[in-house]
Design a protein around this motif. Structure first.
Motif, PDB file in Angstrom:
ATOM      1  N   LEU A  65     -16.870  10.829  47.211  1.00 48.70           N
ATOM      2  CA  LEU A  65     -15.549  11.453  47.158  1.00 48.70           C
ATOM      3  C   LEU A  65     -14.480  10.650  47.886  1.00 48.70           C
ATOM      4  CD1 LEU A  65     -16.692  15.156  47.613  1.00 48.70           C
ATOM      5  CD2 LEU A  65     -16.043  14.001  45.480  1.00 48.70           C
ATOM      6  N   VAL A  66     -14.861   9.940  48.948  1.00 46.86           N
ATOM      7  CA  VAL A  66     -13.907   9.037  49.606  1.00 46.86           C
ATOM      8  C   VAL A  66     -13.399   8.020  48.596  1.00 46.86           C
ATOM      9  CG1 VAL A  66     -13.754   7.116  51.253  1.00 46.86           C
ATOM     10  CG2 VAL A  66     -14.710   9.312  51.981  1.00 46.86           C
ATOM     11  N   HIS A  67     -14.297   7.492  47.781  1.00 50.82           N
ATOM     12  CA  HIS A  67     -13.892   6.524  46.759  1.00 50.82           C
ATOM     13  C   HIS A  67     -13.000   7.167  45.702  1.00 50.82           C
ATOM     14  CE1 HIS A  67     -17.275   4.335  48.576  1.00 50.82           C
ATOM     15  NE2 HIS A  67     -16.706   3.254  48.102  1.00 50.82           N
ATOM     16  N   VAL A  68     -13.283   8.423  45.361  1.00 41.63           N
ATOM     17  CA  VAL A  68     -12.469   9.104  44.346  1.00 41.63           C
ATOM     18  C   VAL A  68     -11.036   9.277  44.840  1.00 41.63           C
ATOM     19  CG1 VAL A  68     -12.154  11.256  43.058  1.00 41.63           C
ATOM     20  CG2 VAL A  68     -14.439  10.265  43.280  1.00 41.63           C
ATOM     21  N   GLU A  69     -10.849   9.683  46.105  1.00 45.98           N
ATOM     22  CA  GLU A  69      -9.473   9.817  46.596  1.00 45.98           C
ATOM     23  C   GLU A  69      -8.778   8.462  46.646  1.00 45.98           C
ATOM     24  OE1 GLU A  69      -6.680  11.352  50.296  1.00 45.98           O
ATOM     25  OE2 GLU A  69      -8.682  12.213  50.064  1.00 45.98           O
ATOM     26  N   ILE A  70      -9.483   7.428  47.052  1.00 45.55           N
ATOM     27  CA  ILE A  70      -8.890   6.085  47.058  1.00 45.55           C
ATOM     28  C   ILE A  70      -8.449   5.695  45.654  1.00 45.55           C
ATOM     29  CG2 ILE A  70      -9.460   3.628  47.349  1.00 45.55           C
ATOM     30  CD1 ILE A  70     -11.168   4.489  49.781  1.00 45.55           C
ATOM     31  N   GLU A  71      -9.269   6.020  44.656  1.00 49.15           N
ATOM     32  CA  GLU A  71      -8.900   5.732  43.269  1.00 49.15           C
ATOM     33  C   GLU A  71      -7.674   6.536  42.852  1.00 49.15           C
ATOM     34  OE1 GLU A  71     -10.132   3.538  41.175  1.00 49.15           O
ATOM     35  OE2 GLU A  71     -11.890   2.850  42.281  1.00 49.15           O
ATOM     36  N   SER A  72      -7.578   7.766  43.307  1.00 53.68           N
ATOM     37  CA  SER A  72      -6.432   8.604  42.969  1.00 53.68           C
ATOM     38  C   SER A  72      -5.134   8.016  43.523  1.00 53.68           C
ATOM     39  CB  SER A  72      -6.647  10.021  43.525  1.00 53.68           C
ATOM     40  OG  SER A  72      -5.538  10.850  43.265  1.00 53.68           O
ATOM     41  N   GLN A 114      -4.780   4.248  51.472  1.00 48.06           N
ATOM     42  CA  GLN A 114      -6.181   4.024  51.107  1.00 48.06           C
ATOM     43  C   GLN A 114      -7.003   3.615  52.324  1.00 48.06           C
ATOM     44  OE1 GLN A 114      -5.412   1.162  47.964  1.00 48.06           O
ATOM     45  NE2 GLN A 114      -6.017   2.650  46.402  1.00 48.06           N
ATOM     46  N   VAL A 115      -6.412   2.807  53.189  1.00 48.86           N
ATOM     47  CA  VAL A 115      -7.103   2.397  54.417  1.00 48.86           C
ATOM     48  C   VAL A 115      -7.444   3.618  55.265  1.00 48.86           C
ATOM     49  CG1 VAL A 115      -6.886   1.126  56.590  1.00 48.86           C
ATOM     50  CG2 VAL A 115      -6.054   0.091  54.468  1.00 48.86           C
ATOM     51  N   GLU A 116      -6.489   4.541  55.382  1.00 45.22           N
ATOM     52  CA  GLU A 116      -6.722   5.728  56.202  1.00 45.22           C
ATOM     53  C   GLU A 116      -7.824   6.603  55.617  1.00 45.22           C
ATOM     54  OE1 GLU A 116      -5.430   6.201  59.264  1.00 45.22           O
ATOM     55  OE2 GLU A 116      -4.754   4.148  58.835  1.00 45.22           O
ATOM     56  N   VAL A 117      -7.900   6.682  54.297  1.00 43.86           N
ATOM     57  CA  VAL A 117      -8.984   7.442  53.670  1.00 43.86           C
ATOM     58  C   VAL A 117     -10.320   6.749  53.917  1.00 43.86           C
ATOM     59  CG1 VAL A 117      -9.929   8.290  51.480  1.00 43.86           C
ATOM     60  CG2 VAL A 117      -7.469   8.432  51.912  1.00 43.86           C
ATOM     61  N   LYS A 156     -11.191   4.975  56.362  1.00 37.22           N
ATOM     62  CA  LYS A 156     -11.571   5.157  57.766  1.00 37.22           C
ATOM     63  C   LYS A 156     -12.304   6.479  57.998  1.00 37.22           C
ATOM     64  CE  LYS A 156      -7.902   2.437  60.000  1.00 37.22           C
ATOM     65  NZ  LYS A 156      -6.676   2.528  60.853  1.00 37.22           N
ATOM     66  N   ARG A 157     -12.194   7.414  57.049  1.00 37.29           N
ATOM     67  CA  ARG A 157     -12.779   8.742  57.238  1.00 37.29           C
ATOM     68  C   ARG A 157     -14.275   8.783  56.909  1.00 37.29           C
ATOM     69  NH1 ARG A 157      -9.330  13.498  54.674  1.00 37.29           N
ATOM     70  NH2 ARG A 157     -10.900  14.621  55.926  1.00 37.29           N
ATOM     71  N   ILE A 158     -14.834   7.676  56.455  1.00 30.68           N
ATOM     72  CA  ILE A 158     -16.247   7.643  56.065  1.00 30.68           C
ATOM     73  C   ILE A 158     -17.174   8.321  57.098  1.00 30.68           C
ATOM     74  CG2 ILE A 158     -18.210   6.040  55.938  1.00 30.68           C
ATOM     75  CD1 ILE A 158     -17.103   6.231  53.265  1.00 30.68           C
ATOM     76  N   PRO A 159     -17.046   8.036  58.408  1.00 29.26           N
ATOM     77  CA  PRO A 159     -18.011   8.610  59.371  1.00 29.26           C
ATOM     78  C   PRO A 159     -17.897  10.117  59.563  1.00 29.26           C
ATOM     79  CG  PRO A 159     -16.886   6.682  60.283  1.00 29.26           C
ATOM     80  CD  PRO A 159     -16.135   7.090  59.068  1.00 29.26           C
ATOM     81  N   GLU A 160     -16.832  10.738  59.071  1.00 30.31           N
ATOM     82  CA  GLU A 160     -16.661  12.170  59.307  1.00 30.31           C
ATOM     83  C   GLU A 160     -17.846  12.993  58.795  1.00 30.31           C
ATOM     84  OE1 GLU A 160     -12.944  13.803  57.994  1.00 30.31           O
ATOM     85  OE2 GLU A 160     -11.774  12.169  58.873  1.00 30.31           O
TER      86      GLU A 160
END
Length: 361
Positions: free
Chosen positions: A157-164, A202-205, A207-211
């Protein structure tokens, strides 16, 4: 450049189909997909999978049937990856006919190699909770997974928001192209700053991977399923054992489009050959868009120096965060230098970062 890219980026024009219609001959695939994470805990999974009756895709591909074909590819692609790379088992050397033939057929219709790639793992693998809400973390979930843990959902889902977010980037690039044609270069700065802001988002999204993703769980539980296929025989296919790249973010079209737009001259190497090969795993319309952007005039000029360098800095920031997660989630946990796509990922990620920073105006 098609208007849809400014609305959805590289995501589908309409939300992916989450389940086949009632009464569809393909509805059995939804049940198989739902059960897959549980079945993969069983040593008998491969025997179960070999006995499955996968419905053959029937009929032509049209605008109306394309969402169903994409879901068909997602379901069968996940099943094939699960069969070949089942965790706690040695990789399978043969993909049985009942899975291989449907996958080959769907891949042929979608003009791509017969393996689960980034498009099936991310671009076509999400749904919104609130249909009128944004395509954003908190309002999206996955359709298909390999494991029950939310960590895999989050990773996708992190990738999906980056794509959006990339929709705004492509919209700005389309505006730049139009203004270049009209010879209105003085008006391009606002669009360049718009691109820079989007890449920063996109960078900020990223960065959220570890959440919601534990590094040890990622490496041991679901990453193995997206690895490459090496010397795998597809039953029913006359070709010799085949090798296909595994799912990887390098198959996303966002960064290649930005590299094409910024005219970053990555030195010709095995790496660039690999990145060229990654395009074969992208939807054909995405490959065509990258080529369209490559044909645009260079925007690197003294007039645009400040926003141009700001975009490069944002791209470098994205690559640095990506490099950091690769170190944390993969490299620390193995002596194997190859990523899911079968490449020396740490060395190559560093090279891409250095060459991006070196292109400042």
């Amino acid at each position: 450049m098609k208007p849809v890219y400014a609305r959805r980026g590289f995501l589908p024009e309409t939300d992916p189909l989450a389940a086949f219609p009632s009464g569809s001959p393909y509805a059995a695939l939804d049940e198989i997909g739902r059960d897959l994470p549980s079945l993969l805990h069983e040593k008998a999974f491969r025997g179960y999978a070999r006995a499955l009756r996968i419905p053959k895709w029937e009929g032509p591909v049209s605008e109306e049937t394309l969402p169903q074909l994409r879901l068909y590819y997602v379901r069968v692609g996940f099943l094939a990856a699960a069969y070949v790379n089942q965790v706690a088992e040695e990789p399978a050397e043969t993909l049985p006919r009942n899975i291989a033939e449907p996958l080959i057929d769907a891949a042929r219709r979608l003009k791509r190699p017969p393996i689960l790639s980034y498009d099936g793992y991310a671009l076509y693998n999400w749904k919104r909770f609130r249909k009128d809400g944004p395509i954003r973390l908190g309002n999206i979930d996955t359709i298909q997974n390999f494991v029950h843990m939310y960590d895999e959902h989050w990773f996708i889902l992190v990738h999906v928001e980056i794509e959006s977010i990339a929709a705004d980037i492509l919209g700005a690039i389309a505006t730049v192209k139009r203004k270049q044609t009209e010879e209105k270069d003085e008006d391009l700065r606002a669009e360049l700053w718009r691109i820079e802001k989007c890449v920063r988002r996109q960078v900020e999204v990223l960065k959220r991977i570890p959440e919601h993703m534990d590094s040890q769980l990622y490496y041991k539980t679901f990453r193995p399923y997206i690895r490459f296929f090496e010397n795998v025989t597809y039953e029913g296919d006359d070709r010799a054992p085949m090798h296909f790249r595994g799912e990887t973010g390098a198959q996303s079209s966002i960064m290649p489009t930005l590299v094409a737009f910024m005219k970053i001259p990555h030195q010709r190497s095995v790496l660039t050959d690999h990145l060229d090969d990654m395009r074969n795993y992208m939807p054909p319309e995405h490959r065509a868009l990258i080529e369209e952007v490559e044909a645009m005039p260079d925007i690197r000029s003294p007039m645009h120096k400040e926003p141009y360098n700001a975009i490069l800095d944002a791209m470098a920031a994205f690559r640095r965060v990506h490099y950091g997660w690769a170190e944390e989630y993969i490299n620390r946990r193995t002596d194997d230098p190859t990523g899911t796509g079968g490449t020396p990922y740490m060395q190559w990620l560093q090279k891409m970062l250095v060459e991006t920073e070196a292109h400042r105006a």
